[in-house]
Write a protein that holds these residues in place. Sequence first.
Motif, short mmCIF file in Angstrom:
data_model
loop_
_atom_site.label_atom_id
_atom_site.label_comp_id
_atom_site.label_asym_id
_atom_site.label_seq_id
_atom_site.Cartn_x
_atom_site.Cartn_y
_atom_site.Cartn_z
N ASN A 265 26.16 37.12 -37.84
CA ASN A 265 27.00 37.98 -38.68
C ASN A 265 27.47 37.22 -39.92
OD1 ASN A 265 28.03 40.47 -39.32
ND2 ASN A 265 29.89 40.23 -38.12
N SER A 266 26.51 36.58 -40.57
CA SER A 266 26.81 35.75 -41.74
C SER A 266 26.85 36.53 -43.04
CB SER A 266 25.76 34.64 -41.85
OG SER A 266 24.47 35.18 -42.00
N GLY A 267 26.82 37.83 -42.94
CA GLY A 267 26.85 38.70 -44.12
C GLY A 267 25.70 39.68 -44.04
N GLY A 268 25.94 40.90 -44.39
CA GLY A 268 24.90 41.91 -44.35
C GLY A 268 24.36 42.16 -42.96
N HIS A 269 25.18 41.92 -41.95
CA HIS A 269 24.81 42.11 -40.54
C HIS A 269 23.58 41.30 -40.15
CE1 HIS A 269 27.95 45.05 -40.13
NE2 HIS A 269 27.51 45.64 -41.23
N ALA A 270 23.45 40.09 -40.72
CA ALA A 270 22.30 39.22 -40.44
C ALA A 270 22.75 37.97 -39.69
CB ALA A 270 21.61 38.83 -41.74
N THR A 271 21.81 37.39 -38.96
CA THR A 271 21.97 36.06 -38.37
C THR A 271 21.10 35.14 -39.19
OG1 THR A 271 22.44 36.93 -36.17
CG2 THR A 271 21.64 34.66 -36.30
N ARG A 272 21.69 34.03 -39.68
CA ARG A 272 20.96 33.12 -40.56
C ARG A 272 21.09 31.67 -40.11
NH1 ARG A 272 23.36 36.84 -43.91
NH2 ARG A 272 21.98 37.87 -45.39
N MET A 273 20.14 30.88 -40.54
CA MET A 273 20.24 29.42 -40.53
C MET A 273 20.48 29.05 -41.98
SD MET A 273 19.74 28.03 -37.51
CE MET A 273 19.13 26.40 -37.82
N HIS A 274 21.64 28.47 -42.25
CA HIS A 274 21.96 28.10 -43.62
C HIS A 274 23.02 27.02 -43.64
CE1 HIS A 274 25.30 31.40 -44.12
NE2 HIS A 274 25.29 30.88 -42.93
N ALA A 275 23.21 26.43 -44.82
CA ALA A 275 24.20 25.38 -45.01
C ALA A 275 25.59 25.99 -45.03
CB ALA A 275 23.93 24.63 -46.31
N ARG A 276 26.51 25.36 -44.27
CA ARG A 276 27.90 25.81 -44.23
C ARG A 276 28.81 24.61 -44.27
NH1 ARG A 276 29.70 31.06 -42.65
NH2 ARG A 276 31.57 30.07 -43.45
N SER A 277 29.90 24.74 -44.99
CA SER A 277 30.95 23.72 -45.00
C SER A 277 31.85 23.93 -43.78
CB SER A 277 31.78 23.85 -46.27
OG SER A 277 32.94 23.04 -46.20
N LEU A 278 32.38 22.85 -43.26
CA LEU A 278 33.32 22.92 -42.14
C LEU A 278 34.75 23.12 -42.61
CD1 LEU A 278 31.97 20.10 -39.80
CD2 LEU A 278 31.50 22.55 -39.73
N ARG A 279 34.97 23.12 -43.93
CA ARG A 279 36.33 23.29 -44.44
C ARG A 279 36.95 24.58 -43.92
NH1 ARG A 279 34.87 22.78 -50.26
NH2 ARG A 279 33.10 21.54 -49.61
N GLY A 280 38.13 24.46 -43.34
CA GLY A 280 38.85 25.61 -42.82
C GLY A 280 38.49 25.94 -41.37
N TYR A 281 37.59 25.19 -40.77
CA TYR A 281 37.15 25.42 -39.39
C TYR A 281 37.60 24.29 -38.49
CZ TYR A 281 34.15 29.20 -40.94
OH TYR A 281 33.69 30.39 -41.46
N THR A 282 37.77 24.61 -37.22
CA THR A 282 38.04 23.63 -36.17
C THR A 282 36.75 23.48 -35.37
OG1 THR A 282 40.34 24.29 -36.05
CG2 THR A 282 39.43 23.14 -34.13
N VAL A 283 36.33 22.24 -35.13
CA VAL A 283 35.11 22.00 -34.35
C VAL A 283 35.50 21.84 -32.89
CG1 VAL A 283 33.11 20.50 -34.01
CG2 VAL A 283 33.98 20.93 -36.33
N VAL A 284 34.81 22.61 -32.04
CA VAL A 284 35.10 22.59 -30.60
C VAL A 284 33.81 22.33 -29.81
CG1 VAL A 284 37.07 24.15 -30.83
CG2 VAL A 284 34.81 25.11 -30.34
N ASN A 285 34.01 21.86 -28.59
CA ASN A 285 32.91 21.59 -27.67
C ASN A 285 32.84 22.73 -26.66
OD1 ASN A 285 31.11 20.73 -25.76
ND2 ASN A 285 31.99 18.71 -25.51
#
Length: 113
Positions: free
Chosen positions: A90-110
Amino acid sequence: MTDTGSAATAVNISGVRVGGRPAGCPSSFCGCGAALRVFGRIVPELNLASNWLRFPRTSPAPGMVAARRGHVFILEQHLGRDVWMAYDSNSGGHATRMHARSLRGYTVVNPRG
């Protein structure tokens, strides 16, 4: 693309489309798509992106999850600085993508922690 800092913005709405909304997932499907990628099945309580924040915090690494209220994606490969190649349902336009993303604003979890 230019430098790594702008790569996430440049590719954020494009990248490689790898699918759409998976069968059985709700219309807001980032959490559902992430659960399918990580666990191989739909985990209904993880359909809500913020529920991913219940997993233990960790350092960024392949297979870990970047989460915030409203969105979640899977870290696949480190590209530099805070930018990762991501499996992003759901990365936009109801699509699933492989793309570059920044982690800014996100929490990384295991998700396996």
